[in-house]
Design a protein around this motif. Structure first.
Motif, PDB file in Angstrom:
ATOM      1  N   ALA A 185       0.814  -1.218   0.000  1.00 53.65           N
ATOM      2  CA  ALA A 185       0.000   0.000   0.000  1.00 53.65           C
ATOM      3  C   ALA A 185       0.846   1.268   0.000  1.00 53.65           C
ATOM      4  O   ALA A 185       0.357   2.336  -0.378  1.00 53.65           O
ATOM      5  CB  ALA A 185      -0.931   0.004   1.213  1.00 53.65           C
ATOM      6  N   GLU A 186       2.106   1.151   0.410  1.00 59.33           N
ATOM      7  CA  GLU A 186       2.984   2.322   0.421  1.00 59.33           C
ATOM      8  C   GLU A 186       3.632   2.555  -0.943  1.00 59.33           C
ATOM      9  O   GLU A 186       4.392   3.516  -1.108  1.00 59.33           O
ATOM     10  CB  GLU A 186       4.051   2.156   1.506  1.00 59.33           C
ATOM     11  N   GLY A 187       3.341   1.692  -1.914  1.00 60.08           N
ATOM     12  CA  GLY A 187       3.830   1.855  -3.282  1.00 60.08           C
ATOM     13  C   GLY A 187       2.863   1.199  -4.242  1.00 60.08           C
ATOM     14  O   GLY A 187       3.114   0.111  -4.763  1.00 60.08           O
ATOM     15  N   ILE A 188       1.742   1.831  -4.489  1.00 56.45           N
ATOM     16  CA  ILE A 188       0.669   1.239  -5.288  1.00 56.45           C
ATOM     17  C   ILE A 188       1.100   1.144  -6.759  1.00 56.45           C
ATOM     18  O   ILE A 188       1.484   2.150  -7.353  1.00 56.45           O
ATOM     19  CB  ILE A 188      -0.620   2.086  -5.165  1.00 56.45           C
ATOM     20  N   PRO A 189       1.036  -0.040  -7.377  1.00 52.85           N
ATOM     21  CA  PRO A 189       1.594  -0.239  -8.725  1.00 52.85           C
ATOM     22  C   PRO A 189       0.639   0.162  -9.857  1.00 52.85           C
ATOM     23  O   PRO A 189       0.396  -0.603 -10.783  1.00 52.85           O
ATOM     24  CB  PRO A 189       1.887  -1.741  -8.752  1.00 52.85           C
ATOM     25  N   TYR A 190       0.082   1.352  -9.769  1.00 56.94           N
ATOM     26  CA  TYR A 190      -0.753   1.902 -10.832  1.00 56.94           C
ATOM     27  C   TYR A 190      -0.335   3.347 -11.074  1.00 56.94           C
ATOM     28  O   TYR A 190       0.216   4.009 -10.183  1.00 56.94           O
ATOM     29  CB  TYR A 190      -2.241   1.827 -10.466  1.00 56.94           C
ATOM     30  N   ASP A 191      -0.608   3.825 -12.282  1.00 54.73           N
ATOM     31  CA  ASP A 191      -0.200   5.171 -12.673  1.00 54.73           C
ATOM     32  C   ASP A 191      -0.999   6.259 -11.956  1.00 54.73           C
ATOM     33  O   ASP A 191      -2.075   6.009 -11.408  1.00 54.73           O
ATOM     34  CB  ASP A 191      -0.375   5.349 -14.188  1.00 54.73           C
ATOM     35  N   ASP A 192      -0.459   7.454 -12.025  1.00 52.44           N
ATOM     36  CA  ASP A 192      -1.169   8.620 -11.507  1.00 52.44           C
ATOM     37  C   ASP A 192      -2.549   8.723 -12.157  1.00 52.44           C
ATOM     38  O   ASP A 192      -2.721   8.413 -13.344  1.00 52.44           O
ATOM     39  CB  ASP A 192      -0.396   9.903 -11.821  1.00 52.44           C
ATOM     40  N   ALA A 193      -3.514   9.202 -11.368  1.00 54.10           N
ATOM     41  CA  ALA A 193      -4.856   9.523 -11.874  1.00 54.10           C
ATOM     42  C   ALA A 193      -5.510   8.362 -12.631  1.00 54.10           C
ATOM     43  O   ALA A 193      -6.079   8.535 -13.697  1.00 54.10           O
ATOM     44  CB  ALA A 193      -4.796  10.766 -12.759  1.00 54.10           C
ATOM     45  N   THR A 194      -5.408   7.158 -12.072  1.00 50.41           N
ATOM     46  CA  THR A 194      -5.987   5.967 -12.695  1.00 50.41           C
ATOM     47  C   THR A 194      -7.422   5.706 -12.240  1.00 50.41           C
ATOM     48  O   THR A 194      -8.244   5.239 -13.017  1.00 50.41           O
ATOM     49  CB  THR A 194      -5.121   4.731 -12.377  1.00 50.41           C
ATOM     50  N   PHE A 195      -7.727   6.013 -10.983  1.00 54.11           N
ATOM     51  CA  PHE A 195      -8.985   5.570 -10.386  1.00 54.11           C
ATOM     52  C   PHE A 195      -9.913   6.730 -10.036  1.00 54.11           C
ATOM     53  O   PHE A 195      -9.468   7.824  -9.682  1.00 54.11           O
ATOM     54  CB  PHE A 195      -8.703   4.752  -9.120  1.00 54.11           C
ATOM     55  N   ASP A 196     -11.200   6.438 -10.092  1.00 61.68           N
ATOM     56  CA  ASP A 196     -12.229   7.385  -9.663  1.00 61.68           C
ATOM     57  C   ASP A 196     -12.526   7.250  -8.170  1.00 61.68           C
ATOM     58  O   ASP A 196     -12.994   8.192  -7.537  1.00 61.68           O
ATOM     59  CB  ASP A 196     -13.522   7.137 -10.442  1.00 61.68           C
ATOM     60  N   LEU A 197     -12.246   6.069  -7.633  1.00 63.18           N
ATOM     61  CA  LEU A 197     -12.582   5.766  -6.242  1.00 63.18           C
ATOM     62  C   LEU A 197     -11.553   4.778  -5.701  1.00 63.18           C
ATOM     63  O   LEU A 197     -11.176   3.829  -6.388  1.00 63.18           O
ATOM     64  CB  LEU A 197     -13.982   5.143  -6.169  1.00 63.18           C
ATOM     65  N   VAL A 198     -11.087   5.005  -4.471  1.00 63.76           N
ATOM     66  CA  VAL A 198     -10.240   4.047  -3.762  1.00 63.76           C
ATOM     67  C   VAL A 198     -10.914   3.730  -2.442  1.00 63.76           C
ATOM     68  O   VAL A 198     -11.323   4.646  -1.706  1.00 63.76           O
ATOM     69  CB  VAL A 198      -8.822   4.585  -3.511  1.00 63.76           C
ATOM     70  N   VAL A 199     -11.062   2.440  -2.145  1.00 66.61           N
ATOM     71  CA  VAL A 199     -11.720   2.020  -0.910  1.00 66.61           C
ATOM     72  C   VAL A 199     -10.851   1.003  -0.172  1.00 66.61           C
ATOM     73  O   VAL A 199      -9.915   0.422  -0.735  1.00 66.61           O
ATOM     74  CB  VAL A 199     -13.108   1.405  -1.185  1.00 66.61           C
ATOM     75  N   GLY A 200     -11.203   0.785   1.067  1.00 66.63           N
ATOM     76  CA  GLY A 200     -10.551  -0.245   1.858  1.00 66.63           C
ATOM     77  C   GLY A 200     -11.373  -0.518   3.100  1.00 66.63           C
ATOM     78  O   GLY A 200     -12.116   0.347   3.571  1.00 66.63           O
ATOM     79  N   HIS A 201     -11.249  -1.721   3.620  1.00 66.20           N
ATOM     80  CA  HIS A 201     -11.967  -2.082   4.842  1.00 66.20           C
ATOM     81  C   HIS A 201     -10.998  -2.771   5.794  1.00 66.20           C
ATOM     82  O   HIS A 201     -10.400  -3.786   5.451  1.00 66.20           O
ATOM     83  CB  HIS A 201     -13.145  -3.007   4.520  1.00 66.20           C
ATOM     84  N   ALA A 202     -10.821  -2.191   6.977  1.00 66.26           N
ATOM     85  CA  ALA A 202      -9.923  -2.753   7.991  1.00 66.26           C
ATOM     86  C   ALA A 202      -8.521  -2.956   7.437  1.00 66.26           C
ATOM     87  O   ALA A 202      -7.926  -4.020   7.591  1.00 66.26           O
ATOM     88  CB  ALA A 202     -10.487  -4.066   8.537  1.00 66.26           C
ATOM     89  N   VAL A 203      -7.981  -1.923   6.785  1.00 65.61           N
ATOM     90  CA  VAL A 203      -6.654  -2.039   6.186  1.00 65.61           C
ATOM     91  C   VAL A 203      -5.668  -1.016   6.726  1.00 65.61           C
ATOM     92  O   VAL A 203      -4.482  -1.328   6.899  1.00 65.61           O
ATOM     93  CB  VAL A 203      -6.736  -1.927   4.644  1.00 65.61           C
TER      94      VAL A 203
END
Length: 341
Positions: free
Chosen positions: A148-166
């Motif tokens: 999670a400290e180095g997410i392997p996707y490009d800048d401005a890829t997602f409209d929404l980021v979620v997580g549960h108990a992370v």
């Protein structure tokens, strides 16, 4: 970080440098850690994360009564609406960080919150199960084993980021939220739920420990031995619990969690807490269920547990929220948006 053109395949492009033209293969799950690996994990929190969550992956949904039907769809959407409010739906592409078995994102997708998804987790076992669950549900989801400290996707890829108990598993929460904002499109939203508050975690652990001690000792009595799990399973649960103390790195004061997200660069940061009375009952129930054989947990029992949780959650929301300080509730939820400028 690998760059990705707008028409590239996101699953392949996110995998980084290739070896002789072939993308690297994610590491294989390790469903059973050796005593030596467990000992090493006490000195390496990220190894502990992998071992513990690989260990739990195949039985995690059962352990936490996770499903992908109306019950959990309503729960996931309810958490989203409770803090995000009345948002225009659906979001286009969503990412679940620390996906586990995919519980939060897959149920949000079924609820119409997002159209397509990506899942990441440090545990190969969890990513494997999350993708299998997505396939069974017919959902369009790709996945990567990732920190999670180095997410392997490009800048401005997602409209929404979620997580549960992370978030409470991540060593540097602010760094992870900075990464979340990087991969979000301008104006995109993040939303994390199921994070333990400092006070809530204290009473939840005490209740869980007392319930485990009572159940595993009472079921030694001859007339209750059919209620006792095999000793090997209890020993494995105890070893997993020992690792759990290593992988749970943080508890959160709601105001401090808001500060961390704002410091990472988020706008419109809000934290909401829930489950006080519901947690006082929920933690003993979950621990009891982990300590007895699966066949003892009848449909009647599961309906009792679910409806009791719902009634106490109603009490929390309609009465206790106005009396009890928010830091005393067990679960914290946080949301924010990436600045548009």
């Amino acid at each position: 970080m690998t760059t990705m053109s707008s028409d590239a395949d996101p699953t392949t492009a996110a995998q980084g440098p290739t070896n002789n033209g072939h993308p690297p293969v994610d590491p294989a799950p390790r469903p059973r850690a050796t005593a030596e690996e467990v000992a090493a994990a006490f000195e390496d929190t990220k190894l502990a994360q992998v071992l513990y969550h690989d260990w739990e992956a195949e039985t995690y949904d059962e352990k936490w009564s996770i499903s992908y039907d109306e019950r959990c769809i309503d729960y996931a959407k309810g958490r989203f609406e409770a803090i995000a409010g009345d948002e225009p739906l659906p979001y286009g592409r969503a990412l679940e960080l620390g996906c586990g078995t995919g519980f939060f994102l897959l149920n949000l997708m079924q609820a119409g919150v997002a159209e397509t998804g990506s899942v990441t987790d440090l545990s190969p076992g969890m990513v494997k199960v999350a993708l299998r669950n997505a396939e069974h549900l017919g959902l369009t989801v790709d996945g990567r084993v990732a920190d999670a400290e180095g997410i392997p996707y490009d800048d401005a890829t997602f409209d929404l980021v979620v997580g549960h108990a992370v978030l409470h598993h991540i060593p540097d929460v602010e760094k992870a939220l900075t990464e979340v904002l990087r991969v979000l499109k301008p104006g995109g939203r993040f939303l994390f739920a199921g994070e333990p508050t400092t006070v809530g975690n204290l009473y939840a652990r005490k209740l869980g420990q007392a319930t485990w001690y009572a159940t595993t000792n009472i079921t030694k009595l001859p007339m209750l031995r059919t209620w006792r799990r095999p000793q090997q399973e209890l020993d494995e649960s105890s070893r997993a619990a020992a690792l759990e103390a290593v992988v749970d790195l943080h508890t959160f004061d709601p105001a401090e969690l808001e500060r961390i997200a704002a410091s990472a660069g988020a706008d419109d940061v809000r934290v909401r807490t829930e489950e006080f009375a519901a947690a006082l009952l929920g933690w003993p129930i979950r621990t009891f269920e982990a300590a007895v054989p699966e066949e003892k947990l009848t449909v009647t029992w599961r309906l009792f547990a679910y409806h009791a949780w719902k009634k106490l959650s109603w009490l929390d929301e309609t009465v206790l929220r106005h009396i009890v300080p928010r830091g005393y509730f067990y679960n914290a939820m946080i949301t924010g948006v990436k600045p548009s400028r």
